[in-house]
Design an enzyme around this catalytic site. Structure first.
Site, short mmCIF file in Angstrom:
data_model
loop_
_atom_site.label_atom_id
_atom_site.label_comp_id
_atom_site.label_asym_id
_atom_site.label_seq_id
_atom_site.Cartn_x
_atom_site.Cartn_y
_atom_site.Cartn_z
N ARG A 117 0.85 -1.20 0.00
CA ARG A 117 0.00 0.00 0.00
C ARG A 117 0.88 1.25 0.00
O ARG A 117 1.98 1.24 0.54
CB ARG A 117 -0.88 0.00 1.26
CG ARG A 117 -1.91 -1.11 1.25
CD ARG A 117 -3.19 -0.71 1.95
NE ARG A 117 -3.02 -0.34 3.35
CZ ARG A 117 -3.93 0.37 4.02
NH1 ARG A 117 -5.03 0.79 3.41
NH2 ARG A 117 -3.74 0.66 5.29
N LYS A 182 2.94 -10.69 10.17
CA LYS A 182 2.29 -10.58 8.85
C LYS A 182 2.67 -11.77 7.97
O LYS A 182 3.85 -12.01 7.70
CB LYS A 182 2.72 -9.26 8.20
CG LYS A 182 2.01 -8.97 6.89
CD LYS A 182 2.04 -7.48 6.62
CE LYS A 182 1.63 -7.14 5.21
NZ LYS A 182 1.33 -5.73 5.03
N ARG A 317 -2.83 -0.25 14.09
CA ARG A 317 -1.68 -0.78 14.82
C ARG A 317 -2.12 -1.31 16.18
O ARG A 317 -3.01 -0.73 16.80
CB ARG A 317 -0.62 0.31 15.04
CG ARG A 317 0.03 0.82 13.77
CD ARG A 317 0.99 -0.19 13.18
NE ARG A 317 1.58 0.29 11.95
CZ ARG A 317 1.08 0.08 10.72
NH1 ARG A 317 -0.02 -0.61 10.57
NH2 ARG A 317 1.70 0.55 9.67
#
Ligand code: ATP
Ligand code: BTN
Length: 324
Positions: A117, A182, A317
């Site tokens: 992104r 991730k 976050r």
């Protein structure tokens, strides 16, 4: 592609993880040992771990299953371009634009300019991960694209569950997480508009067997190998399962939008009931994550009550970590 032909032929021989002597490799490819040495350096620059042992030859640090167009096509019903070495699979379909048909896929072994992104780098070494994109003409138009990105994330986690992979979660709006690291990222870009429809490119990078230090990654990450333990899933099997899941969920989304979808997301939300902060430029909102609403907005419980936020410029976050 021709310039990579020798390197790709070498990799297909080395993919068995066994030793192959420079001399024998030279004979097989019809080139000198010195040329083999140069190609090996090129392959190393793509992020592959290759060892050379005196008297034995070259070896990959572990066997790899290369992507195979015929195998992928036999398990799916969409056109697939396997382009082993590419800048970015998203960019390839964006450039092709309306020449693409809905459902068309581009998949690669290595991306020289993989992106996340807001133009951030997506680290894309050869052969150890999945990099794939699908073109889709969304009749519902651009306004529906936000919800779509959530639907795509859920479809990937559900496809993993069907393959026996447990405990993979989602981070709003479109990351896959495992134990707060991730595993995969999804990037949806628009290639243009035709009438009311939006021409979209849906891209995903998923770490499969990436290991070691990876410069360019500024947050905790994980590879599917670690999630799987002793269980193994072939890269071609995984890629085709995800392609089919995307196609099904895109067709379903065209009919029913986000109907009945909130529960599916909330079951998989990595941060539900946890303390989070939303970063929006210089603004920060802190509170307890409460999943999503029917519009696909993220819900956060603050001192003022439950607030909803939506839009591409928001980053979520955890309050447990210091990363920004
Ligand atoms: P946001 O919530 O703003 O999307 P993000 O940190 O997940 O935050 P993205 O732009 O979605 O950011 O993803 C790109 C970021 O992912 C890069 O800045 C990099 O730190 C990280 N990254 C790059 N390659 C990989 C990879 N192969 N695996 C995991 N993370 C990666
Ligand atoms: C993110 O988390 O920011 C999204 C990462 C998306 C990476 C994939 S890899 C395949 C496709 N091609 C790209 O250049 N990016 C996406």
């Amino acid at each position: 592609m021709r310039e990579h032909k020798a390197k790709l032929s070498l990799l297909s021989i080395l993919s068995d993880g066994q030793f192959h002597s420079g001399e024998r490799l030279g004979e097989q490819l019809g080139i000198s040992r010195a040329a083999i040495g140069k190609h090996i350096q090129g392959i190393q620059a793509w992020g592959m771990d290759i060892y050379r042992v005196q008297g034995k030859g070259y070896r990959l640090n572990k066997p790899i299953e290369l992507l195979d167009q015929a195998r992928l096509e036999s398990k799916t019903s969409v056109p697939i371009s396997l382009i082993p070495i590419i800048d970015s699979t998203n960019q390839y379909l964006l450039d092709k634009g309306e020449e693409c048909q809905s459902g068309e896929v581009c998949i690669a072994e290595y991306q020289a300019k993989g992106r996340g992104r807001r133009g951030r780098e997506w680290v894309s070494p050869f052969g150890s991960n999945l990099y794939m994109s699908m073109y889709w003409q969304l009749e519902a138009g651009m306004a529906a694209a936000m919800g779509l990105s959530l639907v795509i994330g859920v479809s990937v986690v559900e496809a993993l569950e069907q393959l026996g992979v447990e405990d993979v979660k989602l981070k709003w709006p479109n990351d896959l997480y495992y134990q707060d690291r991730k595993l995969a990222g999804i990037l949806i870009e628009m290639s243009g508009q035709a009438g009311g429809a939006a021409n979209l490119v849906i891209g995903m990078g998923m770490n499969l067997s990436m290991s070691g230090e990876q410069g360019g990654i500024t947050q905790p990450w994980v590879s599917l190998d670690e999630v799987l333990g002793d269980h193994r899933i072939g890269r071609n099997q995984l890629a085709s399962a995800i392609i089919n899941a995307w196609q099904d969920s895109l067709e379903q989304y065209e009919y029913q939008g986000m109907n009945g979808f909130v529960e599916r997301w909330n079951r998989l939300d990595n941060f539900i009931s946890r303390e989070i902060k939303l970063l929006m430029g210089s603004r920060v909102v802190s509170g307890i994550a409460q999943g999503i609403n029917e519009q696909g907005a993220v819900l956060i419980e603050t001192d003022k009550g439950i607030e909803s936020y939506i839009g591409g410029e928001i980053s979520l976050r955890s309050c447990d970590t210091k990363e920004q």
